[in-house]
Write an enzyme that holds these catalytic residues in place. Structure first.
Site, PDB file in Angstrom:
ATOM      1  N   GLY A 278      45.295   6.048 -23.346  1.00  9.95           N
ATOM      2  CA  GLY A 278      43.966   6.641 -23.443  1.00  9.95           C
ATOM      3  C   GLY A 278      43.159   6.230 -24.653  1.00  9.95           C
ATOM      4  N   GLU A 320      51.476   4.457 -24.289  1.00 10.83           N
ATOM      5  CA  GLU A 320      51.197   3.691 -23.069  1.00 10.83           C
ATOM      6  C   GLU A 320      49.765   3.167 -23.031  1.00 10.83           C
ATOM      7  OE1 GLU A 320      54.196   6.289 -20.202  1.00 10.83           O
ATOM      8  OE2 GLU A 320      52.092   6.875 -20.344  1.00 10.83           O
ATOM      9  N   PRO A 321      49.403   2.305 -23.961  1.00  6.28           N
ATOM     10  CA  PRO A 321      48.030   1.788 -23.928  1.00  6.28           C
ATOM     11  C   PRO A 321      47.849   0.785 -22.791  1.00  6.28           C
ATOM     12  CG  PRO A 321      49.279   0.686 -25.647  1.00  6.28           C
ATOM     13  CD  PRO A 321      50.199   1.719 -25.037  1.00  6.28           C
ATOM     14  N   ARG A 323      44.090   0.086 -21.345  1.00  6.56           N
ATOM     15  CA  ARG A 323      42.753  -0.403 -21.659  1.00  6.56           C
ATOM     16  C   ARG A 323      42.690  -1.075 -23.037  1.00  6.56           C
ATOM     17  NH1 ARG A 323      38.358   2.682 -19.718  1.00  6.56           N
ATOM     18  NH2 ARG A 323      39.889   4.352 -19.607  1.00  6.56           N
ATOM     19  N   TYR A 364      31.825   6.328 -13.186  1.00  5.92           N
ATOM     20  CA  TYR A 364      31.916   7.140 -14.419  1.00  5.92           C
ATOM     21  C   TYR A 364      30.641   7.103 -15.254  1.00  5.92           C
ATOM     22  CZ  TYR A 364      36.833   5.954 -13.457  1.00  5.92           C
ATOM     23  OH  TYR A 364      38.047   5.729 -12.867  1.00  5.92           O
ATOM     24  N   CYS A 391      25.085  -3.015  -0.492  1.00  9.06           N
ATOM     25  CA  CYS A 391      24.064  -2.223   0.184  1.00  9.06           C
ATOM     26  C   CYS A 391      24.136  -0.791  -0.300  1.00  9.06           C
ATOM     27  CB  CYS A 391      24.266  -2.288   1.683  1.00  9.06           C
ATOM     28  SG  CYS A 391      23.802  -3.895   2.254  1.00  9.06           S
ATOM     29  N   GLU A 392      23.776  -0.575  -1.518  1.00 10.28           N
ATOM     30  CA  GLU A 392      23.885   0.745  -2.105  1.00 10.28           C
ATOM     31  C   GLU A 392      23.061   0.748  -3.394  1.00 10.28           C
ATOM     32  OE1 GLU A 392      27.357   2.544  -1.212  1.00 10.28           O
ATOM     33  OE2 GLU A 392      27.254   4.033  -2.788  1.00 10.28           O
ATOM     34  N   TYR A 421      40.659  -1.858 -15.589  1.00 14.49           N
ATOM     35  CA  TYR A 421      40.098  -1.032 -14.530  1.00 14.49           C
ATOM     36  C   TYR A 421      38.894  -1.672 -13.833  1.00 14.49           C
ATOM     37  CZ  TYR A 421      43.155   2.230 -16.902  1.00 14.49           C
ATOM     38  OH  TYR A 421      44.251   2.823 -17.477  1.00 14.49           O
TER      39      TYR A 421
HETATM   40  N1  LLP Z   1      49.651   6.588 -19.252  1.00 17.56           N
HETATM   41  C1  LLP Z   1      49.335   7.437 -18.260  1.00 17.56           C
HETATM   42  C2  LLP Z   1      50.303   8.460 -17.840  1.00 17.56           C
HETATM   43  C3  LLP Z   1      48.089   7.348 -17.646  1.00 17.56           C
HETATM   44  O1  LLP Z   1      47.765   8.194 -16.681  1.00 17.56           O
HETATM   45  C4  LLP Z   1      47.171   6.344 -18.064  1.00 17.56           C
HETATM   46  C5  LLP Z   1      45.876   6.222 -17.423  1.00 17.56           C
HETATM   47  C6  LLP Z   1      47.558   5.472 -19.086  1.00 17.56           C
HETATM   48  C7  LLP Z   1      48.810   5.634 -19.675  1.00 17.56           C
HETATM   49  C8  LLP Z   1      46.699   4.368 -19.582  1.00 17.56           C
HETATM   50  O2  LLP Z   1      45.490   4.812 -20.112  1.00 17.56           O
HETATM   51  P1  LLP Z   1      44.552   3.797 -20.931  1.00 17.56           P
HETATM   52  O3  LLP Z   1      45.221   3.504 -22.229  1.00 17.56           O
HETATM   53  O4  LLP Z   1      44.399   2.553 -20.094  1.00 17.56           O
HETATM   54  O5  LLP Z   1      43.263   4.507 -21.054  1.00 17.56           O
HETATM   55  N2  LLP Z   1      40.135   4.298 -14.089  1.00 17.56           N
HETATM   56  C9  LLP Z   1      39.782   4.969 -15.325  1.00 17.56           C
HETATM   57  C10 LLP Z   1      40.965   5.213 -16.182  1.00 17.56           C
HETATM   58  C11 LLP Z   1      42.047   5.992 -15.474  1.00 17.56           C
HETATM   59  C12 LLP Z   1      43.249   6.123 -16.345  1.00 17.56           C
HETATM   60  C13 LLP Z   1      44.338   6.796 -15.642  1.00 17.56           C
HETATM   61  N3  LLP Z   1      45.524   6.896 -16.414  1.00 17.56           N
HETATM   62  C14 LLP Z   1      38.749   4.122 -16.053  1.00 17.56           C
HETATM   63  O6  LLP Z   1      38.344   3.097 -15.533  1.00 17.56           O
HETATM   64  O7  LLP Z   1      38.301   4.492 -17.131  1.00 17.56           O
END
Ligand code: LLP
Length: 463
Positions: A278, A320-321, A323, A364, A391-392, A421
């Site tokens: 996150g 768990e990075p 993004r 988002y 088409c949106e 993503y």
């Molecule tokens: N660990 C778990 C348990 C998660 O659910 C997620 C993301 C991550 C790690 C990785 O998060 P990150 O570091 O990538 O932010 N589609 C959305 C993001 C959904 C994330 C879901 N879980 C977007 O495009 O912003």
């Protein structure tokens, strides 16, 4: 190609419609290193280059739209996370951000582990040779088939998300004559967003087992009783695109509180905690993400302090990075098809992709930056909206952006920070073909996920 200047759109702050933008940037040709990957620069002809190759050549060779991924930058970011956390912690790259066999190999080489959340992600990880013990398997509704495959493969951990799953995984492991290492995902009662910190309505979501009301403690009780599973730790993931560490602080405090309860009740000190992913990245120059070493330091300090206060041995931390590793490493390259100035409003610039390759703006209200990259321009900035070909009317790639007033069909635009993503959430809406991902490094470019073809679409259509 001839470039005729189009009729003027709105140019001055006093006539600008409402939007997220600030003033036009002083130099539209500048490529802010905050939002572009490490090797991106402009050459003497004003053309963007990445990994030593210019964008015009990339467009000719691979077509548009396409994602170009800076492999050196990916590896550097993965390594920075790995180094920042050191040997006493584990970094699991979240495959949902973007996964392909090449990416799995890079992660393996750079010493990272991998978080997968579906059978498909697991299959990709295993196909690319990620050792199963370095894989964590997530998801709030893993199928029996998926669980069986993960246990058979010997994944390092399964993160349990419900009471049913505790029993399900234990039974499957027992049936297979093994003992599966598991963590329990809990919801700690905080939900962190970019700059806010919301302490309400947090348990009202599908993931995890709430700490509130003793549910997480009960889940632990049940897990400890079952022979098929070995409970190794507690997992918490608080949200996405977070810049403010205070959410992690509260989460760590509460997770450690549960570890203490477990020690007091069962005489067991669980050896691991996972604080999830996150961590935020810069989509525009206004975003200020933290460096991995600052994040590692902050998280380690928080957990250590909390454990000392609870007189617990400090558990092994994992993060768990997704993004934060892949997001900044790629940009999407588009060709401009039409330029439509709307008097008193803005100029609509249509590109050859859209919500099928980047749903984040529509979904988002995400903000992105965009630059003209096939040349530089000294033309006056014009307020634009970069839209796709679907088409949106919500098919918006970049909601508000200043682009040079001489922008014309055939120009190439690039949207940075689309590594996470975007391809992983791409769709075939309107039967638009999903773009390729091309890895660029040291003057060489190679396709790591090929462009979809009409044959691919028709192959699935068996009617
Ligand atoms: N660990 C778990 C348990 C998660 O659910 C997620 C993301 C991550 C790690 C990785 O998060 P990150 O570091 O990538 O932010 N589609 C959305 C993001 C959904 C994330 C879901 N879980 C977007 O495009 O912003």
């Amino acid at each position: 190609m001839s470039r005729s200047a189009h009729p003027a759109g709105p140019r001055h702050a006093d006539v600008l419609p409402e939007g997220h933008y600030s003033a036009p940037p002083s130099d539209l040709n500048a490529l802010d290193p905050k939002v572009w990957s490490q090797t991106v620069t402009r050459n003497e002809d004003g053309v963007l280059t990445v990994g030593g190759i210019d964008a015009k050549r990339l467009a000719e060779e691979f077509g548009t739209p396409a994602y170009f991924l800076d492999e050196d930058d990916f590896r550097a970011r993965a390594r920075a996370w790995r180094t920042a956390f050191g040997d006493d912690a584990d970094v699991f790259y979240a495959g949902k951000a973007f996964l392909s066999r090449a990416v799995v190999r890079w992660l393996h080489e750079e010493g990272l582990n991998l978080d997968v959340c579906s059978g498909g992600e697991l299959a990709t990880a295993l196909a690319a040779g990620m050792p199963a013990e370095r894989i964590a398997f997530h998801g709030n509704n893993k199928s029996v088939g998926e669980i069986r495959r993960a246990v058979e493969a010997g994944v390092g951990r399964i993160v349990l998300d419900s009471f049913q799953e505790i029993v399900r995984v234990a039974h499957i492991a027992q049936e297979l004559g093994t003992r599966q290492r598991v963590q329990i995902r809990i919801t700690v009662g905080v939900e962190a967003h970019t700059h806010e910190f919301i302490a309400t309505a947090h348990e009202d979501q599908k993931f995890g087992i709430p700490l509130a009301g003793g549910q997480a403690a009960e889940a632990v009780r049940r897990a400890l009783r079952l022979d098929g599973i070995e409970l190794i730790g507690i997992h918490s993931h608080i949200g996405s695109q977070i810049f403010d560490m205070s959410g992690f602080e509260v989460a760590a405090h509460r997770v450690v509180g549960l570890l203490k309860e477990i020690r007091d009740e069962h005489g067991v000190e669980l050896p691991e905690i996972d604080l999830g992913g996150g961590l935020g990245i810069a989509y525009t120059s206004d975003d200020d993400p933290r460096e991995p070493h600052e994040i590692a330091k902050a998280l380690t300090e928080i957990v250590t302090r909390e454990c000392e206060a609870a007189r617990l041995r400090t558990p092994r931390i994992s993060v768990e990075p997704g993004r934060a590793i892949v997001g900044p490493t790629a940009f999407t390259l588009y060709e401009v098809g039409t330029v439509k100035p709307l008097d008193g409003l803005r100029t609509y610039v249509s590109v050859d992709g859209g919500m099928s390759d980047n749903i984040r703006t529509a979904l988002y209200d995400a903000e992105y930056s965009v630059s003209l990259v096939s040349r530089s321009s000294d033309a006056e900035p014009v307020l634009c909206r970069v839209v796709g070909k679907h088409c949106e009317s919500g098919d918006i790639v970049v909601k508000d952006a200043f682009l040079p007033g001489d922008l014309a069909p055939g120009d190439l635009l690039a949207v940075p920070a689309t590594g996470a993503y975007c391809r992983s959430m791409a769709s075939n809406y309107n039967h638009v073909l999903r773009p390729p991902v091309v890895a660029v490094r040291g003057g060489e470019a190679r396709v790591i996920v090929r462009r979809e073809t009409e044959e691919d679409l028709l192959r699935l259509d068996v009617g």
